[in-house]
Design an enzyme around this catalytic site. Structure first.
Site, PDB file in Angstrom:
ATOM      1  N   GLU A  68       0.814  -1.220   0.000  1.00 15.00           N
ATOM      2  CA  GLU A  68       0.000   0.000   0.000  1.00 15.00           C
ATOM      3  C   GLU A  68       0.845   1.267   0.000  1.00 15.00           C
ATOM      4  OE1 GLU A  68      -0.746  -2.674   1.772  1.00 15.00           O
ATOM      5  OE2 GLU A  68      -2.814  -3.195   1.281  1.00 15.00           O
ATOM      6  N   HIS A 137     -10.713  -4.414  10.085  1.00 17.85           N
ATOM      7  CA  HIS A 137     -11.363  -4.240   8.778  1.00 17.85           C
ATOM      8  C   HIS A 137     -12.688  -3.491   8.899  1.00 17.85           C
ATOM      9  CE1 HIS A 137      -8.415  -7.025   7.197  1.00 17.85           C
ATOM     10  NE2 HIS A 137      -8.972  -7.035   6.003  1.00 17.85           N
TER      11      HIS A 137
HETATM   12  C1  LIG Z   1      -2.082  -4.737   4.420  1.00 20.27           C
HETATM   13  C2  LIG Z   1      -3.177  -5.516   3.793  1.00 20.27           C
HETATM   14  N1  LIG Z   1      -3.439  -5.336   2.491  1.00 20.27           N
HETATM   15  C3  LIG Z   1      -4.415  -6.028   1.901  1.00 20.27           C
HETATM   16  C4  LIG Z   1      -5.166  -6.914   2.603  1.00 20.27           C
HETATM   17  C5  LIG Z   1      -6.282  -7.700   1.929  1.00 20.27           C
HETATM   18  N2  LIG Z   1      -5.842  -9.106   1.797  1.00 20.27           N
HETATM   19  C6  LIG Z   1      -6.191 -10.032   2.690  1.00 20.27           C
HETATM   20  S1  LIG Z   1      -5.444 -11.513   2.397  1.00 20.27           S
HETATM   21  C7  LIG Z   1      -4.664 -10.890   1.026  1.00 20.27           C
HETATM   22  C8  LIG Z   1      -3.765 -11.779   0.214  1.00 20.27           C
HETATM   23  C9  LIG Z   1      -2.692 -12.360   1.055  1.00 20.27           C
HETATM   24  O1  LIG Z   1      -1.919 -13.221   0.300  1.00 20.27           O
HETATM   25  P1  LIG Z   1      -0.825 -14.090   1.020  1.00 20.27           P
HETATM   26  O2  LIG Z   1      -0.001 -13.221   1.901  1.00 20.27           O
HETATM   27  O3  LIG Z   1      -0.101 -14.848  -0.008  1.00 20.27           O
HETATM   28  O4  LIG Z   1      -1.630 -15.043   1.999  1.00 20.27           O
HETATM   29  P2  LIG Z   1      -2.677 -16.177   1.610  1.00 20.27           P
HETATM   30  O5  LIG Z   1      -4.020 -15.524   1.593  1.00 20.27           O
HETATM   31  O6  LIG Z   1      -2.286 -16.732   0.314  1.00 20.27           O
HETATM   32  O7  LIG Z   1      -2.553 -17.144   2.730  1.00 20.27           O
HETATM   33  C10 LIG Z   1      -4.982  -9.562   0.828  1.00 20.27           C
HETATM   34  C11 LIG Z   1      -4.478  -8.738  -0.263  1.00 20.27           C
HETATM   35  C12 LIG Z   1      -4.891  -7.047   3.978  1.00 20.27           C
HETATM   36  N3  LIG Z   1      -5.601  -7.845   4.747  1.00 20.27           N
HETATM   37  N4  LIG Z   1      -3.882  -6.356   4.529  1.00 20.27           N
END
Ligand SMILES: Cc1ncc(C[n+]2csc(CCOP(=O)(O)OP(=O)(O)O)c2C)c(N)n1
Ligand SMILES: Cc1ncc(C[n+]2csc(CCOP(=O)(O)OP(=O)(O)O)c2C)c(N)n1
Ligand SMILES: [Mg+2]
Ligand SMILES: [Mg+2]
Lengths: 334, 331, 334, 331
Positions: A68, A137
């Protein structure tokens, strides 16, 4: 009454209104682009941007890493050099990550450069609780950015406002942050079809006229206020509902005028109460309408607690129409 | 910390270009002598950070740039500003908070910017301009105009997560951005090795980014290396990271006088006497072109006279009118 | 009157009071440590921590990389696991970089865990302009963190308060952010020598009694208010100067009581006016003392502009004793 | 994406330990089947992210940890929570927002924590727990108690600057922190390769950090590799970064049903049918110990019955009293 003389309108959801505004601006101006997490094929988790990538391609609707601060910074730099970026911050709670780029960079660059550099950047993000999304959230953090000179802050409460304010933000030469209430995406309303339906930033909108009490409500709380007004009306109390539409610039005059007329005022906002947007608005009205007020200006806001997950607790944290009604009745018949 | 040995081609510039590079380095040096005096004689408000000692980096790189190319700068930004083409009068005026300054006196030393010459501004947030520089590269790429963007920062900025976030994007999207790390070995009052684990170049390399490591005191080496990286970027081949070993002669800021507790006088002396970028270039110039010490002295004299006039101008220039205080908050 | 019955005192600077508080707590409790940029040998750029590393060593007075978010996060984690970290953020303007760790993590962990996890973290940072440090080194951003439930926010205005609030912060089981005015470091005052001189968080202090007008002032503005009070006294106007000492918790009762007594109130704070701490305080007093007020509550705050470098402009942005005097006179003789 | 071939020693565990590891993996799998049902039958508020498919990572690592060692977890946190020793009733109660939950219903799936077992909490900010885990390692080192801290995160967290900031400090200060990157290849709805430049392991290596790359579906490999890294950390030899290739079987969250636009059914089928961590371990267990499919089935049956009881318990447990809403804001 919010949008007089705007030509033809069409019924659409809040989400569609945002989508339309973006599509029209992307079409109109080649320097406009959108960047954020999962904005392209996925069209964001709320699907608000669905379809844009099909028309405008991945060069203008850009999926970013989960960075971000980084991509907001890229937006700032792009804005300074001739582009008009729309940066998508999935949840308003993630503003915590971009405050330096927004506050120390975007907000100050025009001033620090003596007016030479410009940052025509739009940031769209969300606010609002009661989606069972828990503490990280569900926040409504618009007070923070409203506190910072150099930023403009818009909070659309209807589909029409969502379109008009988004277009205004993109066309504005300053950084503008738009907060959309997550729960309003499916709300429907009449939206002007004109591609030049651009609302002025800094002009409040009287969403309902009344003579007995002024309800100043922002974003998600506008519907709450309107519902309360309906109930009050059945008790013979005519509430005026004023929607500032932008917390920065704030249309002091319209708010004060309404409070002078009714003599009573309740401010309703979904941010936390302490040091929230409701404090500024209450302070402005308390001062400006002092000699006309028949009762103290009251505030209804999110409780000063992190938003809990348990549904029964979460529902307690946010003002409801019933809260507004009871506060209004107390003010009028103390 | 030992840069890889490089063989500098004999003549990286024409005579005229070389003289201009010399002039630009001297311009920075002389600017700061005056800025320092202004501070010490209490004529300059606030405080300021001197670039002196690092001139070869800014000049070696900026001599490849046009006014359409952009740079972002730091709290230690006078050198970048001069190197990118700024004029003395507006610079001194800015440092003194006068309306005639580049930012109408509203920015000062830590925020000096010069839009016309493509300087997007100094930045008082360490690493804070990394996003801006990357975004400027994004613009250039979006418009396909072949411009590049150069992000100057000190090695202390390696501590800021932002830099990693934007390097990843620059590499993903092949943006024309050159990240220039000026390693002057100190983050304020702390040696960088105490706060920097592993290898500096490993950081950009993790993203697959092209890197180079140069002796930042040797303008020939800086200039030659920068050329390749900038050319590549202009052609759409992506960003690069240039690590320049260098040294600041003054304290962290003008008020940082008693500094032996973190840096020895001997170390300072050694850098000044054996690795001064202007001295090194002087030696090279005089032995590689028909240029005499006198030629260089007359360039310097010209600069000094410009500086004095500019200081005079700035000292006599008015502050912004009080009514300006709430102008330029919004466009 | 601020510190009754506190035993012996000693004259010292604000900086020395902070240093003493830290030294005493480091000595008392082995889980206390300090981390930040240039806190050790350099003792911070303001030299406030000078000498601590000599007594406590580099394991407890720790120089960090320039990674504000990172080392604040380390502080949060250390606090959750039995330590009492003091995190040093060199300038309050850098709060922009640590908001996620402070707001989404530190502030919410106790609540989100149902009261099981604790974050006894202290963050010390600065506020205040007029040091010619320009827009990114001059902000007073305490309103942001005061807005967030789960955080406590202290703003010492005297050397004694600096000691007492710092010790309170370190001993408190919640995250506490202390803002020190950069210009006050050399101010001198009487400071209790007791090692248990701990001020309660959430109790305002009446710095001067008066009957005609209440001046509620925070941090740097307390001295401004006291100076104004002196001038007003020579005109026969007795101002009461109330220092909330913590903006969170805010001692509403004391502020309202004073305003009820005097019937007039001015709030003076160095944050920006819009959505600043002054708004909350004004809203609280306007509501709580509504029926007792003879005039609207007025706010004096930093102008809503980025802080300019030019000295003449910068000086216009911050309230002065003369501003306070003239506002008070207007309120009393409209 | 192809992990280096490793030779797993024949018997990384005793029979009892191996059965326990199997049980823990099954415990996660069964927990989530029920959680998914609760969501689909609209009995669970909000939404939740399934760990199913990744069980070998959490269990392979947590089986080395005591209750004094800490972990930090993510939005996809059920697996870490179970693996670190949490009990079903309190977990289900938490997911349903009941007072009997680990966090009195105030945290929910995205914030579940279990302090007694050293789980410092799930985190709904991607990468947001990297500081906490590092700080916990700092505590352990400061007190010299030999504890370690494990930071679980998805490959998406590599986008967050914070992670780079704290890895630098962990390495500088030799903190006992294991950074476990669970690369399930998707950041929500985007393949990681679209947003991740260069090499993942280059990132920790830039700081000089010890790294390992394992097949995250093979609990033997995870467990064996983790042992070395954790032992090293306990001895004060510093942090490590463990990259585990893995896969989530469900959508990004329970509501992510129509997902072929970003991930093919074939891909999903292939991982499930050929690389399932429980199946792989079952085959290994039965061929390396005197363990029959029946033995395993009875373990599973026992877990299923516990799960049903726990779900019943949770569904009938009261919500927190309304008066709790403003409790625990401050300690
Ligand atoms: C700082 C932040 N940005 C965006 C999000 C929205 N979000 C939740 S899970 C996710 C993807 C995460 O991917 P990864 O770290 O690979 O974990 P996975 O879901 O694959 O376990 C996003 C973008 C968030 N929760 N926190
Ligand atoms: C985010 C941030 N943290 C801290 C500071 C205070 N500060 C100013 S300069 C500096 C050191 C910078 O070191 P480096 O990046 O190496 O640049 P140099 O001063 O050596 O040119 C620090 C810590 C700051 N301005 N911004
Ligand atoms: Mg440096
Ligand atoms: Mg993933």
């Amino acid at each position: 009454m919010s949008t007089p003389n705007v030509g033809t309108t069409e019924t659409m959801t809040f989400a569609k209104a945002v989508n339309t505004a973006l599509a029209e601006e992307l079409r109109r101006d080649p320097t406009v682009f959108i960047m954020g997490e999962d904005v392209a094929e996925a069209g964001t988790p709320f699907k608000v941007l669905s379809g844009l990538v099909d028309e405008f391609g991945t060069e203008r609707v850009i999926d970013t890493p989960i960075s971000e601060a980084g991509f907001t910074g890229v937006g700032v730099g792009a804005a300074m050099t001739g582009m008009r970026p729309v940066v998508d911050i999935m949840f308003g709670d993630f503003l915590t990550l971009i405050m330096d780029q927004v506050v120390n960079q975007a907000a100050k660059i025009h001033y620090m450069s003596g007016g030479k550099l410009h940052v025509p950047l739009t940031i769209r993000t969300t606010l609002g609780a009661t989606r069972r999304s828990a503490a990280q959230h569900s926040q409504s953090l618009h007070a923070w950015v409203s506190h910072i000179p150099g930023l403009k802050v818009a909070l659309p409460s209807t589909p029409a406002d969502a379109k008009g304010l988004m277009k205004a933000a993109i066309r504005d030469d300053n950084p503008v942050i738009i907060f959309e209430d997550k729960l309003s995406f499916q709300e429907k309303g009449e939206v002007p079809t004109s591609e030049d339906f651009v609302l002025p930033l800094g002009v409040a909108d009287i969403k309902r006229e009344g003579r007995d009490v002024t309800l100043i409500a922002t974003s998600s709380m506008v519907q709450v206020a309107l519902e309360a007004a309906k109930t009050l009306a059945s008790d013979g109390i005519e509430a005026e509902v004023v929607d500032p539409r932008t917390t920065s610039p704030l249309d002091d005059a319209t708010l004060i005028e309404s409070a002078k007329k009714t003599g009573r005022c309740i401010v309703i906002d979904e941010g936390h109460r302490r040091y929230g947007a409701s404090a500024e608005i209450a302070a402005v009205v308390s001062d400006g309408a002092f000699w006309w007020l028949d009762a103290p200006v009251r505030r209804l806001a999110a409780m000063d607690v992190p938003i809990p997950f348990a549904p029964n607790l979460e529902d307690l944290t946010v003002p409801t129409p019933a809260d507004v009604v009871s506060e209004a009745v107390t003010l009028i018949n103390p | 910390m030992t840069p890889p040995k490089t063989t500098t081609p004999k003549k990286p510039w024409t005579r005229a270009a070389a003289l201009r590079a010399y002039e630009q380095m001297m311009r920075i040096r002389v600017f700061e002598e005056h800025a320092n005096d202004l501070y010490l004689s209490a004529k300059m408000p606030g405080l300021t950070h001197m670039y002196t000692g690092q001139e070869a980096v800014a000049v070696g790189i900026c001599e490849h740039l046009t006014a359409d190319d952009t740079i972002t700068s730091t709290h230690r930004g006078h050198g970048h500003c001069v190197a990118k083409g700024a004029a003395y009068p507006e610079m001194f005026a800015e440092l003194l908070g006068r309306e005639a300054g580049y930012c109408r006196g509203k920015g000062g030393s830590m925020h000096i910017a010069d839009q016309e010459n493509g300087n997007l501004g100094a930045n008082a947030i360490v690493g804070g301009s990394a996003g801006i520089a990357t975004g400027s590269g994004f613009s250039a790429k979006a418009r396909g105009n072949g411009d590049v963007s150069v992000c100057f920062f000190g090695e202390g900025a390696l501590g800021q997560g932002l830099l990693f976030e934007v390097m990843n994007m620059a590499q993903l999207w092949k943006l024309p951005v050159i990240y220039v790390c000026e390693n002057n070995m100190y983050n304020e009052y702390t040696h960088y090795s105490e706060v920097t684990a592993g290898e500096i170049l490993g950081r950009p390399q993790a993203f697959g980014m092209r890197t180079a490591h140069v002796n930042g005191q040797d303008i020939n080496e800086v200039h030659t290396t920068a050329k390749d990286l900038i050319d590549r970027a202009r052609k759409g081949e992506g960003p690069a990271f240039m690590l320049c070993d260098t040294y600041r002669y003054h304290g962290h800021h003008v008020g940082d006088i008693a500094r032996d507790y973190y840096r020895s006088k001997d170390e300072e002396e050694e850098w000044k006497s054996t690795r001064d970028p202007i001295n090194l270039f002087t030696a090279w110039l005089t032995s590689n072109f028909k240029i005499t010490e006198d030629d260089l002295a007359s360039i310097e004299a010209q600069i000094r006279s410009e500086a004095e006039q500019a200081v005079d101008f700035a000292l006599n220039a008015p502050y912004p009118d009080d009514s300006e205080v709430d102008q330029h908050v919004y466009a």
